[in-house]
Design an enzyme around this catalytic site. Structure first.
Site, PDB file in Angstrom:
ATOM      1  N   GLY A 240      42.202  35.996  46.011  1.00  0.00           N
ATOM      2  CA  GLY A 240      43.061  36.758  45.124  1.00  0.00           C
ATOM      3  C   GLY A 240      42.921  36.512  43.640  1.00  0.00           C
ATOM      4  N   GLU A 282      39.780  31.573  50.051  1.00  0.00           N
ATOM      5  CA  GLU A 282      38.976  32.726  50.476  1.00  0.00           C
ATOM      6  C   GLU A 282      38.703  33.686  49.324  1.00  0.00           C
ATOM      7  OE1 GLU A 282      40.985  33.196  54.908  1.00  0.00           O
ATOM      8  OE2 GLU A 282      41.716  34.432  53.260  1.00  0.00           O
ATOM      9  N   PRO A 283      38.059  33.233  48.281  1.00  0.00           N
ATOM     10  CA  PRO A 283      37.808  34.145  47.162  1.00  0.00           C
ATOM     11  C   PRO A 283      36.758  35.204  47.514  1.00  0.00           C
ATOM     12  CG  PRO A 283      36.665  32.072  46.804  1.00  0.00           C
ATOM     13  CD  PRO A 283      37.479  31.898  48.056  1.00  0.00           C
ATOM     14  N   ARG A 320      36.644  52.155  43.068  1.00  0.00           N
ATOM     15  CA  ARG A 320      37.766  51.418  42.475  1.00  0.00           C
ATOM     16  C   ARG A 320      38.563  52.194  41.419  1.00  0.00           C
ATOM     17  NH1 ARG A 320      39.260  46.851  42.080  1.00  0.00           N
ATOM     18  NH2 ARG A 320      38.954  46.827  39.843  1.00  0.00           N
ATOM     19  N   TYR A 324      42.301  52.492  42.777  1.00  0.00           N
ATOM     20  CA  TYR A 324      43.262  51.539  42.192  1.00  0.00           C
ATOM     21  C   TYR A 324      43.542  51.813  40.715  1.00  0.00           C
ATOM     22  CZ  TYR A 324      41.334  48.845  46.148  1.00  0.00           C
ATOM     23  OH  TYR A 324      40.891  48.428  47.377  1.00  0.00           O
ATOM     24  N   CYS A 351      32.749  66.221  44.039  1.00  0.00           N
ATOM     25  CA  CYS A 351      33.456  67.472  43.794  1.00  0.00           C
ATOM     26  C   CYS A 351      34.969  67.283  43.859  1.00  0.00           C
ATOM     27  CB  CYS A 351      32.995  68.486  44.838  1.00  0.00           C
ATOM     28  SG  CYS A 351      33.793  70.057  44.702  1.00  0.00           S
ATOM     29  N   GLU A 352      35.497  66.436  43.007  1.00  0.00           N
ATOM     30  CA  GLU A 352      36.942  66.219  42.948  1.00  0.00           C
ATOM     31  C   GLU A 352      37.320  65.886  41.515  1.00  0.00           C
ATOM     32  OE1 GLU A 352      39.135  64.469  45.872  1.00  0.00           O
ATOM     33  OE2 GLU A 352      37.611  64.622  47.450  1.00  0.00           O
ATOM     34  N   TYR A 380      34.100  44.954  45.938  1.00  0.00           N
ATOM     35  CA  TYR A 380      34.682  46.212  46.395  1.00  0.00           C
ATOM     36  C   TYR A 380      33.981  47.400  45.731  1.00  0.00           C
ATOM     37  CZ  TYR A 380      37.922  42.594  47.715  1.00  0.00           C
ATOM     38  OH  TYR A 380      38.430  41.433  48.231  1.00  0.00           O
TER      39      TYR A 380
HETATM   40  C1  LIG Z   1      40.538  40.604  50.739  1.00  0.00           C
HETATM   41  C2  LIG Z   1      40.876  39.263  51.231  1.00  0.00           C
HETATM   42  C3  LIG Z   1      40.466  38.127  50.521  1.00  0.00           C
HETATM   43  C4  LIG Z   1      39.734  38.181  49.210  1.00  0.00           C
HETATM   44  O1  LIG Z   1      40.518  38.599  48.150  1.00  0.00           O
HETATM   45  P1  LIG Z   1      39.920  38.598  46.652  1.00  0.00           P
HETATM   46  O2  LIG Z   1      41.003  39.189  45.859  1.00  0.00           O
HETATM   47  O3  LIG Z   1      38.699  39.428  46.668  1.00  0.00           O
HETATM   48  O4  LIG Z   1      39.640  37.191  46.288  1.00  0.00           O
HETATM   49  C5  LIG Z   1      40.763  36.901  51.080  1.00  0.00           C
HETATM   50  N1  LIG Z   1      41.437  36.782  52.245  1.00  0.00           N
HETATM   51  C6  LIG Z   1      41.857  37.861  52.931  1.00  0.00           C
HETATM   52  C7  LIG Z   1      42.575  37.678  54.210  1.00  0.00           C
HETATM   53  C8  LIG Z   1      41.594  39.131  52.453  1.00  0.00           C
HETATM   54  O5  LIG Z   1      42.026  40.194  53.137  1.00  0.00           O
END
Ligand SMILES: *Cc1c(COP(=O)(O)O)cnc(C)c1O
Length: 427
Positions: A240, A282-283, A320, A324, A351-352, A380
């Site tokens: 995140g 989990e980056p 993106r 978003y 085409c949007e 992403y």
């Molecule tokens: C998408 C996701 C991430 C990665 O998030 P980032 O914002 O890209 O760092 C990590 N863990 C889980 C479970 C996710 O769904």
């Protein structure tokens, strides 16, 4: 407007030491270009920031599923967070060790649960119903399933609602106040082995104080579990960390900043529990986001309601901005030194009317054949691409200290239509 660490030679953008205009001539456009060193550096800065605790960094594969990029991360010692059976297959091919893989997801099929158990990867259990299904699957296979519970910690990062995943109202995870009961249930279920606890609160988080709140809440749960005799091996606080898309307005927090936010709480609680837990992160975005650009060619320049610069990439390749409202810097890659004097809106070729890549930006005067580079496109980006409008997906290259490797060939129209079937009676 050149990126950090980049020098300008003539007036072309250099990326990873390579003139991107030459890449366009050699590989065509659109083209995703990734700088290998940036990925290694970003990964290493996580390892360095968290070196005082036992840690593993699980790359979130959904951010970028290119095999060569996953190979680089495997070499660096990364694990992986996967969200589908397909992503699990990908990380196997990349050689990421299966004991460093966590299978996530709020809607896993039974087939995916079987694949997870068979591959002996940890499963992040997203509901109590899934817990029971997983136990039944493991019993049937006569295997053990290692689990963590995905906690919904009910925290609210200040990000786009589409990427706030730890809100009480989100579909992810087990409600905070049901977690202890879920673990007590898991402890009694056959073939379930409790290993850890997991949360992931959102993405593109720039105000990282929310990570402190999440860590406190998670460690409180850990304490509650220990009081009930349920011990864990790891705490996974998800990904995140945000990156700076808008260089003049946003300062990206670093992994070190994140460590300063998380570690005091984490270490204090470990000490009071007298236990040594592994910290998993989990980056996704913060590893690969800044490491790629999407290079496109200008097809048309039109002075209409606005000065529209239409390029040969759209939301088929880069979702993106549409998905978003994401801001990405764009540069005219063959006119770096020219004065940005024309208010321009960069449009895609889908085409949007929503297919706008960059709105109202000052750019040098642009004409057909010029090159527009979309910066920070590595997370992403390609992984969310589609074949909308029957546009084959583009190629990807990896640059490394001035050298170039092709890491994905471009699709053909044939590739796009191959799986379609016209029934005999309609021929
Ligand atoms: C998408 C996701 C991430 C990665 O998030 P980032 O914002 O890209 O760092 C990590 N863990 C889980 C479970 C996710 O769904």
């Amino acid at each position: 407007m050149s990126q950090e660490g980049e020098e300008e030679e003539n007036d072309h953008l250099l990326f990873g030491g390579v003139d991107v205009v030459e890449l366009a001539e050699r590989y065509g456009t659109p083209l995703y270009i990734t700088d290998e060193n940036k990925i290694r550096d970003n990964f290493r800065s996580y390892k360095k920031a968290f070196e005082t605790v036992d840690n593993d960094i699980y790359f979130a594969v959904k951010a970028n599923g290119n095999l060569a990029i996953l190979r680089i991360l495997a070499q660096e010692g990364a694990g992986a967070d996967v969200f589908s059976g397909g992503e699990l297959q990908l990380v196997k091919l990349a050689g990421i060790p299966l004991d460093k893989v966590l299978f996530n997801g709020n809607s896993k099929s039974e087939e995916e649960l079987r694949a997870a158990v068979e591959s002996q990867v940890k499963v992040s259990v997203d509901s109590r119903e899934e817990l029971q299904t997983l136990s039944a699957v493991a019993v049937k296979m006569d295997e053990e399933a290692e689990i963590a519970m995905r906690v919904n910690p009910d925290v609210s990062p200040k990000v786009n609602p589409k990427i706030a995943t730890g809100l009480r109202t989100s579909q992810f995870g087990i409600p905070y106040n049901e977690i202890i009961a879920a673990y007590e249930e898991a402890a009694k279920l056959p073939n379930i082995v409790i290993k850890g606890i997991h949360c992931h609160i959102g993405s593109q988080i720039l105000d990282i104080s929310v990570f402190k709140e999440a860590t406190e809440k998670m460690m409180q749960l850990v304490e509650g579990l220990y009081e009930r005799g349920i011990e864990l091996e790891f705490v996974d606080l998800g990904g995140g960390l945000g990156i700076s898309y808008q260089k003049e307005k946003e300062v990206a927090p670093t992994p070190k900043d994140l460590a300063d936010m998380i570690l005091p709480t984490f270490e204090a609680k470990m000490e009071s529990l007298g236990s040594n837990l592994k910290l998993i992160l989990e980056p996704g975005r913060s590893i690969v986001g800044p490491a790629s650009i999407l290079l496109s060619r200008v097809n048309t320049v039109k002075q209409a309601y606005k000065n529209f610069v239409a390029i040969d990439a759209g939301f088929n390749l880069f979702l993106r901005p549409v998905m978003y409202d994401a801001y990405h810097e764009v540069v005219v890659a063959n006119k770096l030194n020219e004065q940005a004097s024309v208010l321009s809106t960069v449009a895609g070729q889908v085409c949007e009317s929503g297919d706008i890549i960059a709105k109202d930006r000052m750019l040098p005067p642009v004409k057909r054949g010029d090159f527009v580079a979309i910066l920070d496109a590595g997370a992403y980006g390609f992984s969310m691409s589609s074949q909308y409008n029957v546009r084959p997906r583009c190629a990807e290259v990896l640059v490394h200290d001035g050298a170039v490797d092709l890491i994905r060939t471009k699709e053909s129209v044939e590739d796009v239509i191959r799986t379609q079937v016209v029934p005999e009676r309609l021929r």
